[in-house]
Design a protein around this motif. Structure first.
Motif, PDB file in Angstrom:
ATOM      1  N   TYR A  54      15.101  -1.051  55.387  1.00  0.00           N
ATOM      2  CA  TYR A  54      15.076  -2.455  54.980  1.00  0.00           C
ATOM      3  C   TYR A  54      16.100  -3.317  55.720  1.00  0.00           C
ATOM      4  N   LYS A  55      17.055  -2.686  56.413  1.00  0.00           N
ATOM      5  CA  LYS A  55      17.959  -3.420  57.293  1.00  0.00           C
ATOM      6  C   LYS A  55      17.946  -2.742  58.653  1.00  0.00           C
TER       7      LYS A  55
ATOM      8  N   LYS B 120      12.431  -6.655  61.182  1.00  0.00           N
ATOM      9  CA  LYS B 120      11.860  -6.723  59.837  1.00  0.00           C
ATOM     10  C   LYS B 120      11.806  -5.318  59.260  1.00  0.00           C
ATOM     11  N   PRO B 121      11.721  -5.194  57.935  1.00  0.00           N
ATOM     12  CA  PRO B 121      11.651  -3.864  57.325  1.00  0.00           C
ATOM     13  C   PRO B 121      10.363  -3.130  57.708  1.00  0.00           C
TER      14      PRO B 121
ATOM     15  N   ARG C 188      14.331 -11.133  56.918  1.00  0.00           N
ATOM     16  CA  ARG C 188      15.671 -10.641  56.589  1.00  0.00           C
ATOM     17  C   ARG C 188      15.753 -10.173  55.128  1.00  0.00           C
ATOM     18  N   HIS C 189      16.162  -8.922  54.930  1.00  0.00           N
ATOM     19  CA  HIS C 189      16.420  -8.412  53.581  1.00  0.00           C
ATOM     20  C   HIS C 189      17.617  -9.141  52.983  1.00  0.00           C
ATOM     21  N   GLU C 190      17.454  -9.612  51.749  1.00  0.00           N
ATOM     22  CA  GLU C 190      18.553 -10.277  51.057  1.00  0.00           C
ATOM     23  C   GLU C 190      19.122  -9.420  49.927  1.00  0.00           C
ATOM     24  N   GLU C 191      18.228  -8.861  49.098  1.00  0.00           N
ATOM     25  CA  GLU C 191      18.697  -8.037  47.986  1.00  0.00           C
ATOM     26  C   GLU C 191      17.507  -7.352  47.332  1.00  0.00           C
ATOM     27  N   PHE C 192      17.817  -6.324  46.553  1.00  0.00           N
ATOM     28  CA  PHE C 192      16.833  -5.715  45.678  1.00  0.00           C
ATOM     29  C   PHE C 192      17.020  -6.303  44.284  1.00  0.00           C
TER      30      PHE C 192
ATOM     31  N   GLU D 282      12.001  -6.387  46.244  1.00  0.00           N
ATOM     32  CA  GLU D 282      12.904  -6.862  47.284  1.00  0.00           C
ATOM     33  C   GLU D 282      12.733  -8.357  47.519  1.00  0.00           C
TER      34      GLU D 282
ATOM     35  N   LEU E   8      13.354 -11.289  50.380  1.00  0.00           N
ATOM     36  CA  LEU E   8      13.583 -11.480  51.806  1.00  0.00           C
ATOM     37  C   LEU E   8      13.498 -12.961  52.150  1.00  0.00           C
TER      38      LEU E   8
END
Length: 277
Positions: free
Chosen positions: A17-18, A28-29, A91-95, A101, A103
């Motif tokens: 994911y990162k 991207k993931p 962009r992954h931001e958080e779960f 997720e 993004l």
């Protein structure tokens, strides 16, 4: 950074994911490796012909002039692919919760164009198969229309890839395609409720089947040569326009099975495990 999923002592799925990758590959993931319960790998990572192909990933080849796919962009006036400074990033931001997720999508110039919430989970583990449920909600925060397209909407015939995209292993070339409304590579650009790809492995005397199910009928991008690829396209030959503030919701199931499933087995599975919106 990665998540790993295991069943019966086999790592069947890994989600990066990162990722650490060049901007030209539109970071991207992605899901890779993807394995059957027998331990056979059914995905390809960064092949030499298309470095931006990475297992199974959500992609957008043309988005209002930007490229969230990777590599060059097909330019109608040039009659081919051109390397442009337009490779965006998801962009992954958080779960928000396990398998949920958040993004954000940014152009190469740094503009924030979309917010995304995606969910994924391993489901329906059976004696010879398991399923990945994948859903996404993409919200336009650009302040203007987001236009989803493909090389086909930009002038290249039979290249309508846009959306969830799978690249298979090299040995899967010349595999068998079975769909709800047809068979074979002639399914390219045709509408079907689901589509399956059966491929053979090197080294071991086995085949594997991947069944792709969409919550809504879709036109399919599918190739058996020069490599195996499947994509339930959201913009094969017609652009999809997402107005400001609106959300595009998509839902899929990818079934990973040991062995070569025939039409009867596929139809029975779909009936028993529908992919509803």
């Amino acid at each position: 950074m990665e998540l790993s999923f295991a069943e019966r002592g086999v790592e069947i799925l890994r989600y990066t994911y990162k990722p650490n990758m060049p901007v030209f590959e539109s970071p991207k993931p992605f899901f890779h490796p993807i394995k059957t319960l027998a331990g056979d790998v059914v995905s390809a990572y960064r092949p030499h012909d298309h470095r931006w192909h990475k297992g199974l990933q959500l992609t957008v080849s043309h988005l209002s002039g930007e490229n969230f796919w990777g590599g060059g962009s097909y330019v109608r006036s040039e009659g081919g692919y051109v390397d442009l400074p337009n490779n965006g990033t998801m962009r992954h931001e958080e779960f928000l919760a396990p398998g949920v997720e958040r993004l954000t999508w940014h152009t190469q110039a740094g503009e924030h164009w979309a917010d995304e919430e995606r969910a994924f989970a391993v489901r329906d583990v059976q004696a010879d198969s398991w399923a990945l449920d994948f859903s996404t909600a993409i919200t336009n925060v650009r302040g203007a229309d987001l236009v989803f397209g493909s090389p086909t909407t930009n002038g290249r015939p039979m290249a309508g890839y846009c959306g969830l995209f799978w690249r298979g292993p090299r040995s899967f070339e010349h595999g068998e395609v079975i769909a709800s409304h047809g068979d074979g590579p002639e399914m390219m650009g045709r509408r079907s409720d689901w589509l399956a790809y059966v491929g053979r492995h090197d080294e071991v005397d086995r085949s594997s089947t991947l069944l792709f199910m969409s919550a809504r009928p879709t036109e399919w991008f599918v190739r058996t040569t020069p490599f195996a690829a499947v994509n339930p396209s959201i913009a094969f030959d017609r652009e999809l326009v997402l107005p400001p503030g609106e959300t595009l919701s998509l839902r899929y199931r990818v079934v990973v099975a040991t062995g070569a499933w025939d039409r009867a087995r596929l139809e029975a599975y779909v009936k028993e495990h529908p992919c509803s919106a």
